[in-house]
Every structure is written in structure tokens, then in C-alpha cells.
Design a protein around this motif. Sequence first.
Motif, mmCIF file in Angstrom:
data_model
loop_
_atom_site.group_PDB
_atom_site.id
_atom_site.type_symbol
_atom_site.label_atom_id
_atom_site.label_comp_id
_atom_site.label_asym_id
_atom_site.label_seq_id
_atom_site.Cartn_x
_atom_site.Cartn_y
_atom_site.Cartn_z
ATOM 1 N N MET A 93 0.827 -1.199 0.000
ATOM 2 C CA MET A 93 0.000 0.000 0.000
ATOM 3 C C MET A 93 0.866 1.256 0.000
ATOM 4 S SD MET A 93 -3.161 -0.439 0.085
ATOM 5 C CE MET A 93 -3.910 -1.910 -0.349
ATOM 6 N N ALA A 94 2.148 1.117 -0.265
ATOM 7 C CA ALA A 94 3.107 2.199 -0.125
ATOM 8 C C ALA A 94 2.725 3.403 -0.968
ATOM 9 C CB ALA A 94 4.490 1.705 -0.536
ATOM 10 N N PRO A 95 3.055 4.625 -0.510
ATOM 11 C CA PRO A 95 3.563 4.961 0.827
ATOM 12 C C PRO A 95 2.454 5.007 1.877
ATOM 13 C CG PRO A 95 3.522 6.904 -0.579
ATOM 14 C CD PRO A 95 3.018 5.774 -1.405
ATOM 15 N N VAL A 96 2.828 4.625 3.094
ATOM 16 C CA VAL A 96 1.847 4.429 4.152
ATOM 17 C C VAL A 96 2.070 5.413 5.298
ATOM 18 C CG1 VAL A 96 1.101 2.795 5.926
ATOM 19 C CG2 VAL A 96 1.551 1.985 3.634
ATOM 20 N N VAL A 97 0.981 5.906 5.871
ATOM 21 C CA VAL A 97 1.054 6.743 7.061
ATOM 22 C C VAL A 97 0.102 6.163 8.096
ATOM 23 C CG1 VAL A 97 0.378 8.988 7.975
ATOM 24 C CG2 VAL A 97 1.736 8.869 5.910
ATOM 25 N N VAL A 98 0.560 6.076 9.341
ATOM 26 C CA VAL A 98 -0.302 5.584 10.408
ATOM 27 C C VAL A 98 -0.673 6.766 11.292
ATOM 28 C CG1 VAL A 98 -0.567 3.906 12.258
ATOM 29 C CG2 VAL A 98 1.026 3.452 10.395
ATOM 30 N N ILE A 99 -1.967 7.035 11.418
ATOM 31 C CA ILE A 99 -2.404 8.113 12.300
ATOM 32 C C ILE A 99 -3.138 7.464 13.456
ATOM 33 C CG2 ILE A 99 -3.728 10.239 12.495
ATOM 34 C CD1 ILE A 99 -3.353 10.607 9.502
ATOM 35 N N ASN A 100 -2.605 7.660 14.663
ATOM 36 C CA ASN A 100 -3.019 6.885 15.833
ATOM 37 C C ASN A 100 -2.964 5.406 15.451
ATOM 38 O OD1 ASN A 100 -3.143 9.203 17.258
ATOM 39 N ND2 ASN A 100 -5.328 9.487 16.992
ATOM 40 N N ASP A 101 -4.094 4.688 15.400
ATOM 41 C CA ASP A 101 -3.962 3.284 15.024
ATOM 42 C C ASP A 101 -4.479 3.003 13.637
ATOM 43 O OD1 ASP A 101 -2.658 2.398 17.257
ATOM 44 O OD2 ASP A 101 -4.509 2.189 18.397
ATOM 45 N N GLU A 102 -4.863 4.066 12.940
ATOM 46 C CA GLU A 102 -5.473 3.864 11.641
ATOM 47 C C GLU A 102 -4.408 3.952 10.552
ATOM 48 O OE1 GLU A 102 -9.222 5.815 9.400
ATOM 49 O OE2 GLU A 102 -9.007 6.189 11.530
ATOM 50 N N ILE A 103 -4.440 2.986 9.638
ATOM 51 C CA ILE A 103 -3.436 2.972 8.575
ATOM 52 C C ILE A 103 -4.004 3.568 7.296
ATOM 53 C CG2 ILE A 103 -2.056 1.454 7.129
ATOM 54 C CD1 ILE A 103 -1.555 -0.261 9.434
ATOM 55 N N HIS A 104 -3.278 4.488 6.715
ATOM 56 C CA HIS A 104 -3.703 5.069 5.448
ATOM 57 C C HIS A 104 -2.688 4.692 4.373
ATOM 58 C CE1 HIS A 104 -6.722 7.687 7.412
ATOM 59 N NE2 HIS A 104 -5.882 7.601 8.420
ATOM 60 N N GLY A 105 -3.156 4.096 3.294
ATOM 61 C CA GLY A 105 -2.254 3.663 2.240
ATOM 62 C C GLY A 105 -2.270 4.599 1.052
ATOM 63 N N LYS A 106 -1.271 4.422 0.177
ATOM 64 C CA LYS A 106 -1.167 5.172 -1.078
ATOM 65 C C LYS A 106 -1.351 6.684 -0.865
ATOM 66 C CE LYS A 106 -2.165 1.250 -3.873
ATOM 67 N NZ LYS A 106 -3.103 0.431 -4.588
ATOM 68 N N ALA A 134 -6.806 -8.145 7.243
ATOM 69 C CA ALA A 134 -5.495 -8.040 7.880
ATOM 70 C C ALA A 134 -5.049 -6.581 7.729
ATOM 71 C CB ALA A 134 -4.509 -8.982 7.200
ATOM 72 N N THR A 135 -3.874 -6.245 8.264
ATOM 73 C CA THR A 135 -3.459 -4.841 8.241
ATOM 74 C C THR A 135 -3.464 -4.260 6.830
ATOM 75 O OG1 THR A 135 -2.120 -5.214 10.182
ATOM 76 C CG2 THR A 135 -1.666 -3.246 8.946
ATOM 77 N N CYS A 136 -3.021 -5.058 5.844
ATOM 78 C CA CYS A 136 -2.969 -4.542 4.475
ATOM 79 C C CYS A 136 -4.370 -4.254 3.952
ATOM 80 C CB CYS A 136 -2.227 -5.504 3.563
ATOM 81 S SG CYS A 136 -2.649 -7.226 3.798
ATOM 82 N N GLY A 137 -5.318 -5.127 4.277
ATOM 83 C CA GLY A 137 -6.692 -4.908 3.861
ATOM 84 C C GLY A 137 -7.271 -3.680 4.540
ATOM 85 N N ARG A 138 -6.949 -3.535 5.817
ATOM 86 C CA ARG A 138 -7.463 -2.384 6.565
ATOM 87 C C ARG A 138 -6.947 -1.076 5.989
ATOM 88 N NH1 ARG A 138 -8.122 -4.083 12.847
ATOM 89 N NH2 ARG A 138 -9.391 -5.909 12.391
ATOM 90 N N ALA A 139 -5.683 -1.095 5.539
ATOM 91 C CA ALA A 139 -5.117 0.117 4.951
ATOM 92 C C ALA A 139 -5.878 0.506 3.698
ATOM 93 C CB ALA A 139 -3.644 -0.091 4.634
ATOM 94 N N ASP A 168 5.529 -12.562 8.080
ATOM 95 C CA ASP A 168 5.287 -13.011 9.450
ATOM 96 C C ASP A 168 4.031 -12.340 9.986
ATOM 97 O OD1 ASP A 168 7.591 -14.363 9.112
ATOM 98 O OD2 ASP A 168 8.770 -13.274 10.594
ATOM 99 N N ARG A 169 3.899 -11.047 9.672
ATOM 100 C CA ARG A 169 2.709 -10.322 10.093
ATOM 101 C C ARG A 169 1.462 -10.987 9.518
ATOM 102 N NH1 ARG A 169 -0.543 -7.437 7.492
ATOM 103 N NH2 ARG A 169 0.726 -6.858 5.715
ATOM 104 N N THR A 170 1.530 -11.316 8.218
ATOM 105 C CA THR A 170 0.369 -11.921 7.575
ATOM 106 C C THR A 170 0.018 -13.261 8.201
ATOM 107 O OG1 THR A 170 0.968 -10.819 5.555
ATOM 108 C CG2 THR A 170 -0.543 -12.655 5.355
ATOM 109 N N ILE A 171 1.026 -14.077 8.453
ATOM 110 C CA ILE A 171 0.746 -15.392 9.032
ATOM 111 C C ILE A 171 0.104 -15.227 10.405
ATOM 112 C CG2 ILE A 171 1.777 -17.533 9.897
ATOM 113 C CD1 ILE A 171 3.947 -17.146 7.709
ATOM 114 N N PRO A 201 0.338 -4.261 16.097
ATOM 115 C CA PRO A 201 -0.645 -4.409 17.169
ATOM 116 C C PRO A 201 -1.713 -5.463 16.878
ATOM 117 C CG PRO A 201 -0.930 -2.306 16.031
ATOM 118 C CD PRO A 201 0.328 -2.911 15.526
ATOM 119 N N LEU A 202 -2.114 -5.565 15.604
ATOM 120 C CA LEU A 202 -3.164 -6.517 15.268
ATOM 121 C C LEU A 202 -2.673 -7.956 15.443
ATOM 122 C CD1 LEU A 202 -6.072 -6.669 14.211
ATOM 123 C CD2 LEU A 202 -5.142 -6.868 11.917
ATOM 124 N N ALA A 203 -1.410 -8.184 15.087
ATOM 125 C CA ALA A 203 -0.843 -9.524 15.231
ATOM 126 C C ALA A 203 -0.795 -9.910 16.707
ATOM 127 C CB ALA A 203 0.550 -9.577 14.607
#
Lengths: 173, 644
Positions: free
Chosen positions: A132-145, B35-40, B227-230, B263-265
Motif C-alpha cells: 500500500m506504499a507509501p503508508v502513514v499511520v495516524i493513531n492506530d489507523e493505517i492510510h495507504g497510497k 489483515a493490516t494490508c486490507g485495513r489500509a 510473518d505479520r500476515t501469518i 498491534p493486530l498480530a
Amino acid sequence: MKITEEEKKLAIETTRRLLETYNDNQGNVIPVLQQVQNKLGYVPAVAMEEVAAHFHIPSVDVYGIITFYNQFRLTPPGKHQVKICMGTACHMRGAHIIQESWERRLNIKLGETTKDREYSLERVACVGCCTMAPVVVINDEIHGKITPTRVDGLIFANQLDNQKAKEGAAPNE
Amino acid sequence: MSKNFPAAAFAKLQEQAQKEWARLREKPLILIGAATCGRAAGALSLLKDVKNELAKLKLDANVLEVGCMGHCYAEPIMVIHNEGLPAICYGYVTEGVGARIVRDFLTEGDPCVEFALAALEPNDMFPTFADFPRGVYENKVVLEQCGFIDPQNIDHYISTGGYTALTKALEMPPEEIITTIKDSGLRGRGGAGFPTGIKWQTCRNAPGTTKYVICNADEGDPGAFMDRTILESNPHLMVEGLAIAARAVGAGKGYVYIRAEYPLAVERVALAIEQARVKGLLGDNILGSNYSLDIEIFQGSGAFVCGEESALIASMEGQPGIPRHRPPFPAEAGLWGQPTIINNVKTLSYVPHIIKNGADWFTGIGSGENPGTAIFALAGKVINTGLAEVPMSTTLNELINEVGSGIAGGKKLKAVQIGGPSGGCLPESAMDTPIDFDSLTQAGAMMGSGGMVVLDEDDCMVEIARFFLDFTQQESCGKCTFCRLGTKHMLDILERITKGQGKPEDIDTLTGLAAKVKAGSLCSLGKTAPNPVLSTLKYFREEYEAHINEGRCPAKMCKELIAYYILPDKCERSCDACVGSCPVEAIHDNEDRIKVIDQEKCVKCDSCTMACPPQYKAVVKLSPPHLVLEKDKEYKEGKQKWQQ
């Protein structure tokens, strides 16, 4: 940044309460510090002294641990902790450009917190979302691209939220 | 105690789990990769959308949050099992699309094939993943269940064959478990490739009754995320492997060392351990046998060096994570001085499969000294980014061009960076290298933990070497002088080069320093830190020379060596997309209403390149930057000529 007396008091109380549940086995030092950081968002000097006394080790050793590991902060974070991923994939897709956008918009440098404590800016080594690069995490939320315009958008969205919250608090105006 | 006791106890659990599994399929089943990638990519809002839509239409369906099936390029991903049709996997399910698919499929029976990626089961109507080039090369062992079962439900794992290996292992003498692992030739997947069976044997033979097993999930290599994914998609597989390892060496306590950035893992593994405990698969007298084991999570605190085993142990003992001299190896004297084995998540995830299917099955995959599969995290400029599991000794070419579908945007492949900061960059000419521990080391890279970042012609090799060195230099624990200071000096030189201030003797200085850092460091962090520099120097020396001698960055990436320029003959007068996109108001009209960039103001953020509509493509990068002046002159002269 100045830490107020109230913050100090809160830090001491929180740390003491946490320490009650741990014995003085040195393997617990890092888990305790992690808990303190979870609760407070950072680990101030007074908390380090409490922890050192509990485990019967010099305060400087606790300071050594805190500064060795990247996870720990010495200053309070902003309400929105912005973490810019600096993994390989993010770097190759322009993480440094994103970093500069944040720095420019917030007018702070990496590792600093804005004066109103609304934002703090940090870098992290790879959060594992390389696709999803580049990625930024704000608090616990991940924002991609992320792009520079997305950065503007994220800040603007937050401003709107704040404004709404303010208006919501005073509905009859 | 009856010898069959574990099997009998387990049969009950299995029956229960299968009932639960069957119940799930009585209604339409919707799986969402979260997973984290999907959440992003927005999987959680998709989940909400789908649930809202189901409630609105008063439809009854099971919605599950699953892990990642490796097709990260198409996130968010949704799978629908509906009566009468094979299970269909949908990709790029953005806002609104998810609700629409659910509505059309579940109410009108229209499977919305326009959004489908593939079907999951062979059928007459749709292609499956196995019909694509990727499916031909892939051989999923560890990743098999990832993305298809609920990681938060132990019954799903059990009903798909989980914990049968542990049950079997409880009935095997520990020596036999170790022999099986030795025969399988399993090598540690953490990077070094040390034979797992030998490590276990050493630990078993070590005197003492208190022994520990640690799962190393401190996946610190930037660019690696398997590793995160697994752990997020199928945590029980690792837990089962850890339990078998502990049984084999006679350990009563296991730890999972997970890094703080996941954190999710952490959450998923904690839940998995708890569920296994409730089912009697962990804790005292596992499945009624006389073997007891407890597992605890220890969270890392964000130090890359803690992936090294002796540093990892130091950090668990409440010290700064500084490696120590080995021997004694942790297998003899590890955590709190007791014999300890430390295995990577992937290594442990192979263990249940090997115990279940036998050593011969495992050696049948891959090649000779490198049996089994390799899991790669494909990222960078490749089209199908994500996780791929292929047999060992698949070539780089097959992995990138077939599994990954080649380079995005019609660009040319320049290099592949393998093994993170300890690995190296391999050029296009090395694309026939088989991917295994020995071949990669020979080629000047390293298997590492399996991160693979594909680079195209827009990526500067000096810059990537600088990036990795910047990383290792920051993460160096500071114990060894050469690692602490040597990497700093190398970084300074590389920084100068990327700023166009390189000196002709820099390349020799770098090579010399690299050799000294390698020789003078205790752990692998320092020993491998110069690899990115050495491999780029070996294969891309001309790029270094262009930077040093001409002040030119061939890939036009190094900021100080480029300038943005708008081509006057391509710029469209009526368009001002770039003007609005510029964060510093550096773009303005010239007297001909052509956009011009004020070089003094420009921060080189690339926004204008992205904003310029693709039919014009008027914004270009020039290197060295003084070319802008020449271009300006050219433009003015051309205009004069035309006006005469």
C-alpha cells in the motif's frame, strides 16, 4: 516542551498503580514501561524514577532502555500521532516526499509536536503494508497510497471534525 | 495412561469444530480480508457497508473477518460463497461496490463477474487462481488457509486439519519428532538458513530441566511482511508449531516475541493462545497427556537488532538489546542462562505440516539442500504486489514476471532488492538465479526474511544503498566500533554522493570501509550492513560514477540532482491542473500562458507530475538541474526564430 506539574502527578500515580501488579523480576522492566507509555503516551523522567526504584536498578539504566528502543517517547505525543512509514517500499514510492509534506503543513520537524499538541510527527520502520506504499499511520489507523494532496485532505478532514465537534457543543449559535 | 488418550480427546474437539464449520455454510458466507494490508485499503468500512446492506435487505448471511490471502494488490478483497455457484473472490472492492455485489448476488443471483478476480473452486464457468500464471508457480503450504478461515476462531483451524500434528506429536517420542524435522531438511526461515533439526537436537541434549522455546516474530526487515500476515491470518499454525517444538526439546514454557509495530498480530496471537488453552491444547496436561506447556507473548519495543537471537534474549531479560558473543549458542545457554531455541514464525509454521505429512513430502518440494517452499513479500514496482509462496529454487524471473505479472507502468526492470538491509540488489542479468539460500548468497544477495522490493528505471541505486545504510546505521546498537562508526562514515560518503558532492576517491573508500565493517562486527547486523553498498557497487558502478563525475542522477531520483521542468511544447494553455496542485505556489504562467516552475520556490514534491493530465505529460525531471537553464534558452531562441 514543558511538562506541567499536573502531568507529573498523573504520571507518578499511573506508574505506581501499574507497578503494583508486577514483581521486581527484571524481565518485567520493558513490559512495565510499555504499559506506562500505553497509558500516558510517553514516559516522563518521574515515571522512570518510579520504575527504577521498584526494580532496584539505577534510574540511568531505565533511561538507557528507553532511549535504546525506538518505541518509547520522552515527550507527550500530539492528539494525532502521525507516523510515517520509512520501509523500503514506502521509501522507493516517495515516503520522504510525504514526510516533507507533513513537515511543511504542520510546520514542525520529525520527532516534534505542534504547539497546540494537536499533531506529532514520527517515523517508523516498516509497518508491513508494503503493498500500500507509501503508508502513514495516524493513531492506530493505517492510510495507504498517500500523496501530498492526501496529506492536505487528512489535515482538512480533521479540522472539519474539530469544527463540527465545537459546533455540536454549542448547538444554538 | 492410555497411549491413545490425546487422539481420543482430540477427536471430540474435531467433531465439534466440524459441526461449527458446517453450520457456517448453511447460509451464504461472506469473507472479508481484514489483515493490516486490507485495513489500509479500507476493509473495515467495507465490512460495515456489507453488514448495513444485509440489514437493510433483511438478508441472512454469515460475515467473517478473515486474514490476507496474499493478493494484496487487489485489496480490499471479498469472497462470497453462495448456494449453487462456486465461491467467488472479488478484488478492488471499494466503497459502494461491496454493497452492490452483496445486493445483486444474494437477491438476484447475479454474481457480478465484472468485479470478480477468480473463483476459488474448479468449475465450468469461471477461471480459478490456479488458471493464472501465478497459480501455476505457487505452491501454498504455510499460506494455504490464510484468508479463508477466521483467525479468531479456533474451530475453523481445527476443522481444516489444525492441531492434528500436535496430537500426533504428543504420541511420538521427542527423539522421533527431531529425527523427522532433521530428515525433512527444514532450514530456518529467519534468514541464515540454519538446519532446524540440529538446533533442536542441541537444545534437547543440553543439560538442565528448564528449557524455553521462543518464536521470533520481530520481523524488522523493511519490506518484509509475511510473518505479520501469518500471525494475523492464521495464528494457530504458529502456536501449534511452537507447541511441537517445545515438546520435542522438552520445554515447559514458550514465548512469542512480536514487534510493537504489529498491534493486530499481537491481538490475534493472544486470542489464539487463550482459545487453545480453553480447548486444552495448551496448559497443563495437554489433551490428557503428561506434557504441559504454557505460551506467553512478549512485545518488542522497536529495535531492529532484536531480531538477532542474543539481542532478543537480552531484551526479554529487561536489558537494552545488545548482541553478545556466540558460542555459547542460545540452544545451550539462552534465556536466563537456560537452553533456548529461537525459531522464526515461518519455520515454526512449517513444522505442523511436516509432522502431519512426513519428511519425504517436504523434501519432495524444492530442491536438494533447499527443501520446501519460500515465502516472498513482493513489493515495489511490480504489478501484483503481495505474498507469494513458491517452491525453493524458483527463479527470480518466474517470481517477478509470472507470479508478480511484471513491472507496473510499462517500465523496465532495473534490479531486485532481496533480503532487506542485509541483502543486496541483483540486476536484470541475474534474473535466472534460483531463489534459495545458497544461490542468493553466491550472487551477492541474501535470502534474509524474504522481502523482495522490485526496482525499475526510476529508482536510483545509490539512493537505495544510502537508504539501507541509513537504516542500519540508526539501528546499530553501538557495541562494535566498526559497525557504529564505520557505517556512519559510509553513510556520510553516500549522502555526499547523492547530493552531488562526491569525490573520485569515494568509491575506493567505500569498498575499504565495507570490508572493515564486515570484519569488525560481532553480529549479522554489522556483518551484512555493507551488502547493499557492495552489491550496488558491483552491478551499478556507472551510476555512482555519474553522480560523482557529472553531478547527474541517471534515475532522476536524488533530489539535489534534479529539477522539475514543464515542456513548453507539451503544456496545454487552457489547463492549470499543476498550478493548483503545487503546495508552495511555485508554478505560474509565462507571457505565452505556458506554465513555468519557479526553481527557487520548488520543493520537488512531485505533485505537479501527478497532477499533469496523462494526455499531456508535460512535467519532466531533468538531471543535472542546470539543464533547465539550457532548456529555457532553447525555448527563447526558438520563439525568436519563429517570430522573425
